[in-house]
Design a protein around this motif. Structure first.
Motif, PDB file in Angstrom:
ATOM      1  N   ARG A  34       0.831  -1.207   0.000  1.00 24.22           N
ATOM      2  CA  ARG A  34       0.000   0.000   0.000  1.00 24.22           C
ATOM      3  C   ARG A  34       0.863   1.253   0.000  1.00 24.22           C
ATOM      4  N   GLN A  35       1.945   1.227   0.811  1.00 21.82           N
ATOM      5  CA  GLN A  35       2.847   2.375   0.849  1.00 21.82           C
ATOM      6  C   GLN A  35       3.498   2.617  -0.515  1.00 21.82           C
ATOM      7  N   CYS A  37       2.269   1.886  -3.458  1.00 23.16           N
ATOM      8  CA  CYS A  37       1.261   2.450  -4.352  1.00 23.16           C
ATOM      9  C   CYS A  37       1.024   3.922  -4.055  1.00 23.16           C
ATOM     10  N   GLU A  38       1.014   4.279  -2.779  1.00 17.68           N
ATOM     11  CA  GLU A  38       0.800   5.670  -2.395  1.00 17.68           C
ATOM     12  C   GLU A  38       1.962   6.548  -2.860  1.00 17.68           C
ATOM     13  N   GLN A  39       3.192   6.051  -2.673  1.00 24.23           N
ATOM     14  CA  GLN A  39       4.365   6.860  -2.989  1.00 24.23           C
ATOM     15  C   GLN A  39       4.628   6.954  -4.493  1.00 24.23           C
ATOM     16  N   GLY A  41       1.962   6.816  -6.740  1.00 22.80           N
ATOM     17  CA  GLY A  41       0.742   7.271  -7.396  1.00 22.80           C
ATOM     18  C   GLY A  41       0.943   8.658  -7.983  1.00 22.80           C
ATOM     19  N   ASN A  43       0.244  12.458  -8.647  1.00 18.30           N
ATOM     20  CA  ASN A  43      -0.423  13.599  -8.014  1.00 18.30           C
ATOM     21  C   ASN A  43      -0.850  14.608  -9.081  1.00 18.30           C
TER      22      ASN A  43
END
Length: 355
Positions: A34-35, A37-39, A41, A43
């Protein structure tokens, strides 16, 4: 005794910690995924650059790299030279035409009158594959030499003197020696003084201009060197679309698509604030996502437009090849970085280095 106790206590605590990590491995790996994917993704800035990339690729497809409309030979000659036809007026000095003669006469390897089979076997492309002055690569040597000596060399490396016929057209008259075609041209260049160098230079320029005028005609030019291996094969390949016009267009499409990708990658890199090696890799993942997504969107829209309009001049084959390449390489890179991030972080946790 107290020191040993503390050492055992510390070891027991570490064992308990590691066991706890191992027991919760799946949850930890899911959290690291998850981390990641967040980092990585996209913006707001990334999405703006993505749309810029899509716009540049689509503009490139329809403004710069469409397949050219094929012209017939006469129209192509008029477009390139400003007139329909050059008339033959050769003075028949063997291997030694004057500079004025070279300038005013057509290229000799377009002759076909009285060829008597010297240019046979060309099939669909005719003399474009049997007279190697039309070869995009070998023509720079043999075509230039033919122009400088008023000769024609065929795909079997047999040469012929080209004369002006009774109707003002070039025609075959007698055999020439291919070795003299080349050596006389070289002698003009090396020991023919200023005039000799001018003759070779003008012959080379005329060869290049002629190739350029032929490349986007209905029959275009054969692929380099194939003609001397098998003229019929070169002709068959051209009949299936593998000719120089199409190859050059596809190469141009791929080159321009790659250039846009490089510019977008550099532009996106300007917004990076990465300070560690892993942060740089994570940012590159975002860059590669932008490139892959933009290429996919541009290629998909191109295929849809071609399917709807049936206009294959708009088909972006080179861009599609770049898209496929990016999908393969970018996916591999992203997978490697993801594995390094997740399992590297997991290893650091076990080694008590994870923050």
């Amino acid at each position: 005794m107290d020191e040993n106790y503390l050492r055992l206590r510390s070891g027991s605590n570490e064992t308990t910690r590691v066991i706890g990590i191992l027991q919760n491995t799946q949850e930890i790996l899911d959290d690291l995924d998850r981390q990641f994917c967040e980092q990585t993704g996209l913006n707001g800035t990334d999405i703006a650059i993505l749309f810029l990339a899509i716009g540049l690729q689509i503009a490139r497809q329809y403004l710069l790299t469409k397949f050219p409309i094929r012209l017939d030979d006469q129209v192509a000659a008029q477009t390139t030279f400003g007139h329909l036809e050059e008339h033959s007026n050769r003075h028949h000095r063997l291997y030694n035409p004057s500079l004025e003669e070279i300038i005013s006469n057509p290229v000799p390897f377009d002759a076909n009158v009285k060829a008597n089979g010297a240019l046979s076997g060309g099939g669909y492309m005719g003399h474009r594959v049997t007279a190697i002055g039309h070869d995009p690569l070998l023509g720079l040597i043999f075509g230039t030499a033919n122009i400088a000596t008023s000769t024609l060399t065929n795909a079997h490396f047999d040469s012929f003197h080209i004369y002006t016929g009774t109707l003002g057209r070039d025609e075959f008259r007698q055999h020439a020696r291919t070795d003299l075609v080349l050596s006389c041209t070289m002698n003009k260049l090396l020991s023919g003084g200023i005039e000799g160098k001018q003759i070779v230079a003008v012959s080379l320029m005329k060869e290049i201009i002629h190739l350029r005028s032929d490349v986007n005609t209905l029959h275009s030019l054969p692929l380099p060197v194939v003609s001397v291996v098998n003229p019929q094969l070169a002709s068959n390949l051209a009949a299936y679309g593998l000719d120089m016009a199409n190859v050059l267009t596809v190469a141009k499409q791929a080159t321009y698509a790659t250039m846009i990708n490089a510019l977008i990658a550099m532009f996106h890199g300007m917004f990076s604030d990465a300070t560690t090696a892993m942060e740089e890799k994570l940012y590159e993942v975002k860059t590669r996502k932008i490139l892959s997504y933009s290429n996919i969107v541009a290629s998909s829209s191109n295929l849809a437009i071609v399917a709807i309009t049936k206009d294959f001049h708009k088909l972006d084959l080179g861009g599609l090849a770049v898209t496929i390449y990016r999908l393969i390489t970018d996916r591999k890179f992203i997978r490697q970085v993801k594995e390094e991030f997740i399992f590297g972080s997991y290893k650091d946790m076990i080694m008590n280095d994870y923050i």
